[in-house]
Write a protein that holds these residues in place. Structure first.
Motif, short mmCIF file in Angstrom:
data_model
loop_
_atom_site.label_atom_id
_atom_site.label_comp_id
_atom_site.label_asym_id
_atom_site.label_seq_id
_atom_site.Cartn_x
_atom_site.Cartn_y
_atom_site.Cartn_z
N TYR A 14 53.35 -52.76 9.05
CA TYR A 14 52.76 -51.42 9.00
C TYR A 14 51.29 -51.45 9.45
O TYR A 14 50.58 -50.46 9.32
CB TYR A 14 52.84 -50.86 7.58
CG TYR A 14 54.25 -50.86 7.03
CD1 TYR A 14 55.23 -50.03 7.57
CD2 TYR A 14 54.60 -51.70 5.97
CE1 TYR A 14 56.53 -50.05 7.08
CE2 TYR A 14 55.90 -51.71 5.48
CZ TYR A 14 56.86 -50.90 6.03
OH TYR A 14 58.15 -50.91 5.55
N GLY A 15 50.87 -52.62 9.97
CA GLY A 15 49.50 -52.73 10.48
C GLY A 15 48.46 -53.01 9.43
O GLY A 15 47.31 -52.59 9.58
N CYS A 29 43.58 -51.76 6.89
CA CYS A 29 44.24 -51.45 8.15
C CYS A 29 43.68 -52.31 9.28
O CYS A 29 42.46 -52.42 9.43
CB CYS A 29 44.05 -49.96 8.47
SG CYS A 29 44.86 -49.45 10.02
N LYS A 47 53.04 -47.07 5.60
CA LYS A 47 53.68 -46.48 6.78
C LYS A 47 53.12 -45.09 7.05
O LYS A 47 52.89 -44.71 8.21
CB LYS A 47 55.18 -46.41 6.56
CG LYS A 47 55.94 -45.88 7.78
CD LYS A 47 57.45 -45.88 7.53
CE LYS A 47 58.20 -45.36 8.75
NZ LYS A 47 59.67 -45.33 8.52
N LEU A 50 49.79 -45.43 8.75
CA LEU A 50 49.97 -45.84 10.14
C LEU A 50 50.36 -44.66 11.02
O LEU A 50 49.78 -44.43 12.08
CB LEU A 50 51.04 -46.93 10.23
CG LEU A 50 51.47 -47.37 11.65
CD1 LEU A 50 50.29 -47.97 12.39
CD2 LEU A 50 52.62 -48.35 11.56
N ASN A 54 47.11 -43.65 12.95
CA ASN A 54 47.22 -44.38 14.21
C ASN A 54 48.60 -44.16 14.84
O ASN A 54 49.38 -45.12 15.01
CB ASN A 54 46.99 -45.88 13.98
CG ASN A 54 45.66 -46.16 13.28
OD1 ASN A 54 44.61 -46.04 13.88
ND2 ASN A 54 45.73 -46.53 12.01
N ALA A 58 52.41 -46.49 16.00
CA ALA A 58 53.48 -46.39 15.00
C ALA A 58 54.76 -47.10 15.44
O ALA A 58 55.54 -47.55 14.60
CB ALA A 58 53.77 -44.93 14.69
#
Length: 201
Positions: A14-15, A29, A47, A50, A54, A58
């Protein structure tokens, strides 16, 4: 005592990586460096961040984020909101000064116009020119202090929202209106909730 969540390696998809603040793991993040509260260590929340913050990334796969995390760690990318390593004390100092300015309700440019010159004078006379150069490197511009205060206020707001959501009992609200010295009206909101075993207002 409220349960502390733990970062899982799968959250990188999910970054997110994590940092440790006062012994508590918090997600950070990899794309925007924003640090969320410990309660946000949930796949659904990560999620959502994200996709909302961003969206262009995704659809990135886990391998892409793992590579980004490796670069993120290797580069020593530092979290915002004052949570920094000892390798970047100038960044930490900038956030601490911004917090004091906000608490004292002083203009943001006071750091650049007064605080930094005073600090440079004191360090030069007490510690010498070598130490003065370290103080000179601290970012104290008006825009920098302004941004630091915004970031810290957003973090505080996010923490409060998470505490409200995790309250085991219903929260109570009280609304009121007040006027400042310029006769502008402001809406005041008082919230009472339970955090852990404490009743907070």
């Amino acid at each position: 005592m409220s349960k502390k969540r733990t970062y899982l390696d799968l959250y990188v998809q999910y970054g997110f990586d994590f940092i440790v603040v006062d012994g508590v793991e918090k997600p950070q993040c990899l794309l925007c460096s924003k640090v969320l509260g410990n309660g946000s260590l949930k796949p659904s929340i990560l999620k959502q961040h994200l996709e909302a913050t961003n969206p262009a990334h995704a659809s990135d796969d886990r391998a892409t984020f793992e590579a980004k995390r490796a670069r993120f760690r290797a580069a020593g990318t530092l979290p915002k909101l004052g949570f920094v390593s000892e390798k970047k004390p100038t960044l930490a100092a900038s956030y601490h000064v911004a917090m004091r300015i906000a608490k004292a309700k002083k203009p943001h440019d006071i750091a650049e116009k007064l605080i930094k010159p005073c600090a440079l004078d004191m360090v030069e006379h007490v510690c010498g020119n070598n130490e003065k150069q370290k103080i000179q490197a601290i970012p104290f511009s008006n825009d920098t202090i302004h941004q630091r205060i915004i970031e810290m206020s957003q973090d505080i707001c996010q923490q409060l929202i998470e505490q409200f959501k995790s309250s085991p009992a219903k929260i109570s609200l009280q609304l009121d209106e007040s006027c400042d010295v310029a006769n502008f009206s402001h809406l005041l909101v008082f919230v009472r909730y339970i955090c852990g075993k404490e009743l907070k207002n």
